[in-house]
Design a protein around this motif. Structure first.
Motif, PDB file in Angstrom:
ATOM      1  N   SER A 104      -8.234 -16.299 -10.491  1.00  0.00           N
ATOM      2  CA  SER A 104      -7.191 -16.793 -11.390  1.00  0.00           C
ATOM      3  C   SER A 104      -5.854 -16.924 -10.675  1.00  0.00           C
ATOM      4  O   SER A 104      -4.954 -17.602 -11.150  1.00  0.00           O
ATOM      5  N   LEU A 105      -5.720 -16.290  -9.514  1.00  0.00           N
ATOM      6  CA  LEU A 105      -4.467 -16.335  -8.761  1.00  0.00           C
ATOM      7  C   LEU A 105      -4.437 -17.452  -7.717  1.00  0.00           C
ATOM      8  O   LEU A 105      -3.426 -17.665  -7.078  1.00  0.00           O
ATOM      9  N   ALA A 106      -5.550 -18.136  -7.535  1.00  0.00           N
ATOM     10  CA  ALA A 106      -5.627 -19.155  -6.488  1.00  0.00           C
ATOM     11  C   ALA A 106      -4.585 -20.241  -6.686  1.00  0.00           C
ATOM     12  O   ALA A 106      -4.388 -20.735  -7.786  1.00  0.00           O
ATOM     13  N   ASN A 107      -3.924 -20.614  -5.589  1.00  0.00           N
ATOM     14  CA  ASN A 107      -2.861 -21.619  -5.634  1.00  0.00           C
ATOM     15  C   ASN A 107      -3.314 -23.006  -5.192  1.00  0.00           C
ATOM     16  O   ASN A 107      -2.572 -23.958  -5.366  1.00  0.00           O
ATOM     17  N   PHE A 108      -4.491 -23.112  -4.607  1.00  0.00           N
ATOM     18  CA  PHE A 108      -4.936 -24.388  -4.063  1.00  0.00           C
ATOM     19  C   PHE A 108      -6.124 -24.918  -4.856  1.00  0.00           C
ATOM     20  O   PHE A 108      -7.009 -24.168  -5.232  1.00  0.00           O
ATOM     21  N   ARG A 109      -6.143 -26.222  -5.092  1.00  0.00           N
ATOM     22  CA  ARG A 109      -7.254 -26.832  -5.831  1.00  0.00           C
ATOM     23  C   ARG A 109      -8.499 -26.944  -4.959  1.00  0.00           C
ATOM     24  O   ARG A 109      -9.610 -26.947  -5.454  1.00  0.00           O
ATOM     25  N   ASN A 110      -8.300 -27.062  -3.638  1.00  0.00           N
ATOM     26  CA  ASN A 110      -9.429 -27.200  -2.724  1.00  0.00           C
ATOM     27  C   ASN A 110      -8.989 -26.824  -1.310  1.00  0.00           C
ATOM     28  O   ASN A 110      -7.818 -26.532  -1.073  1.00  0.00           O
ATOM     29  N   CYS A 111      -9.938 -26.843  -0.395  1.00  0.00           N
ATOM     30  CA  CYS A 111      -9.638 -26.453   0.984  1.00  0.00           C
ATOM     31  C   CYS A 111      -8.713 -27.441   1.678  1.00  0.00           C
ATOM     32  O   CYS A 111      -7.921 -27.041   2.531  1.00  0.00           O
ATOM     33  N   ASP A 112      -8.791 -28.711   1.323  1.00  0.00           N
ATOM     34  CA  ASP A 112      -7.879 -29.686   1.934  1.00  0.00           C
ATOM     35  C   ASP A 112      -6.430 -29.294   1.665  1.00  0.00           C
ATOM     36  O   ASP A 112      -5.590 -29.345   2.555  1.00  0.00           O
ATOM     37  N   GLY A 113      -6.138 -28.899   0.432  1.00  0.00           N
ATOM     38  CA  GLY A 113      -4.785 -28.475   0.088  1.00  0.00           C
ATOM     39  C   GLY A 113      -4.376 -27.222   0.834  1.00  0.00           C
ATOM     40  O   GLY A 113      -3.242 -27.106   1.313  1.00  0.00           O
ATOM     41  N   ALA A 114      -5.295 -26.282   0.958  1.00  0.00           N
ATOM     42  CA  ALA A 114      -5.010 -25.043   1.685  1.00  0.00           C
ATOM     43  C   ALA A 114      -4.799 -25.316   3.171  1.00  0.00           C
ATOM     44  O   ALA A 114      -3.891 -24.762   3.793  1.00  0.00           O
TER      45      ALA A 114
ATOM     46  N   ALA B 231      -2.711 -22.551   5.247  1.00  0.00           N
ATOM     47  CA  ALA B 231      -3.063 -21.254   4.667  1.00  0.00           C
ATOM     48  C   ALA B 231      -4.520 -20.866   4.875  1.00  0.00           C
ATOM     49  O   ALA B 231      -5.043 -20.027   4.149  1.00  0.00           O
ATOM     50  N   THR B 232      -5.187 -21.467   5.833  1.00  0.00           N
ATOM     51  CA  THR B 232      -6.606 -21.170   6.029  1.00  0.00           C
ATOM     52  C   THR B 232      -6.840 -20.420   7.327  1.00  0.00           C
ATOM     53  O   THR B 232      -6.039 -20.524   8.238  1.00  0.00           O
ATOM     54  N   PRO B 233      -7.910 -19.662   7.422  1.00  0.00           N
ATOM     55  CA  PRO B 233      -8.888 -19.372   6.382  1.00  0.00           C
ATOM     56  C   PRO B 233      -8.300 -18.407   5.348  1.00  0.00           C
ATOM     57  O   PRO B 233      -7.292 -17.752   5.591  1.00  0.00           O
ATOM     58  N   ILE B 234      -8.957 -18.317   4.202  1.00  0.00           N
ATOM     59  CA  ILE B 234      -8.527 -17.439   3.121  1.00  0.00           C
ATOM     60  C   ILE B 234      -9.621 -16.395   2.916  1.00  0.00           C
ATOM     61  O   ILE B 234     -10.782 -16.732   2.698  1.00  0.00           O
ATOM     62  N   TYR B 235      -9.257 -15.129   3.002  1.00  0.00           N
ATOM     63  CA  TYR B 235     -10.231 -14.043   2.928  1.00  0.00           C
ATOM     64  C   TYR B 235     -10.315 -13.443   1.523  1.00  0.00           C
ATOM     65  O   TYR B 235      -9.325 -13.403   0.791  1.00  0.00           O
ATOM     66  N   LEU B 236     -11.517 -12.966   1.181  1.00  0.00           N
ATOM     67  CA  LEU B 236     -11.741 -12.290  -0.084  1.00  0.00           C
ATOM     68  C   LEU B 236     -10.702 -11.188  -0.241  1.00  0.00           C
ATOM     69  O   LEU B 236     -10.458 -10.421   0.682  1.00  0.00           O
TER      70      LEU B 236
ATOM     71  N   PRO C 203      -4.698 -13.427  -2.391  1.00  0.00           N
ATOM     72  CA  PRO C 203      -4.403 -14.102  -3.658  1.00  0.00           C
ATOM     73  C   PRO C 203      -4.959 -15.524  -3.780  1.00  0.00           C
ATOM     74  O   PRO C 203      -5.317 -15.931  -4.875  1.00  0.00           O
ATOM     75  N   ASP C 204      -5.066 -16.266  -2.703  1.00  0.00           N
ATOM     76  CA  ASP C 204      -5.528 -17.652  -2.779  1.00  0.00           C
ATOM     77  C   ASP C 204      -7.036 -17.806  -2.653  1.00  0.00           C
ATOM     78  O   ASP C 204      -7.554 -18.911  -2.728  1.00  0.00           O
ATOM     79  N   TYR C 205      -7.765 -16.698  -2.470  1.00  0.00           N
ATOM     80  CA  TYR C 205      -9.217 -16.781  -2.334  1.00  0.00           C
ATOM     81  C   TYR C 205      -9.843 -17.278  -3.632  1.00  0.00           C
ATOM     82  O   TYR C 205      -9.489 -16.849  -4.726  1.00  0.00           O
ATOM     83  N   CYS C 206     -10.808 -18.175  -3.488  1.00  0.00           N
ATOM     84  CA  CYS C 206     -11.558 -18.690  -4.630  1.00  0.00           C
ATOM     85  C   CYS C 206     -13.006 -18.844  -4.188  1.00  0.00           C
ATOM     86  O   CYS C 206     -13.286 -19.487  -3.172  1.00  0.00           O
ATOM     87  N   GLU C 207     -13.911 -18.250  -4.926  1.00  0.00           N
ATOM     88  CA  GLU C 207     -15.331 -18.293  -4.559  1.00  0.00           C
ATOM     89  C   GLU C 207     -15.835 -19.725  -4.417  1.00  0.00           C
ATOM     90  O   GLU C 207     -16.683 -20.013  -3.572  1.00  0.00           O
ATOM     91  N   ALA C 208     -15.309 -20.634  -5.221  1.00  0.00           N
ATOM     92  CA  ALA C 208     -15.750 -22.034  -5.162  1.00  0.00           C
ATOM     93  C   ALA C 208     -15.396 -22.679  -3.818  1.00  0.00           C
ATOM     94  O   ALA C 208     -16.021 -23.658  -3.424  1.00  0.00           O
TER      95      ALA C 208
END
Length: 66
Positions: free
Chosen positions: A24-34, A39-44, A47-52
Motif C-alpha cells: 500500500s506504500l508503493a510509489n511506483f506504478r511499475n518498474c519502468d517508473g522506478a 530507485a531500483t532494485p527495490i527490496y522486500l 516502502p516502494d516494494y510491491c510483490e507485483a
C-alpha cells in the motif's frame, strides 16, 4: 539433508498483513517508473516494494536486466 539455496534464492516469510501494508506504500506504478527515478532494485521491506513488480518472487523487485 537440509535445504540447499543458491545465492539468488532467498527464503522469505511475510504475513499477508505485512505484504498488504508494504504494497500500500508503493510509489511506483511499475518498474519502468522506478528505474526512471533511479530507485531500483527495490527490496522486500522497503516502502516502494510491491510483490507485483517482483517477477521472480525473491524479495527483489525491478531487478536489473540480464
Amino acid at each position: 539433508m537440509g535445504a540447499s539455496f543458491s545465492v539468488t534464492e532467498i527464503p522469505i516469510s511475510v504475513t499477508p498483513e505485512q505484504r498488504a501494508a508494504t504494497e500500500s506504500l508503493a510509489n511506483f506504478r511499475n518498474c519502468d517508473g522506478a528505474r526512471t527515478a533511479g530507485a531500483t532494485p527495490i527490496y522486500l521491506g522497503e516502502p516502494d516494494y510491491c510483490e507485483a513488480m517482483d517477477s521472480s518472487s525473491d524479495g527483489i523487485a525491478c531487478e536489473p536486466y540480464r
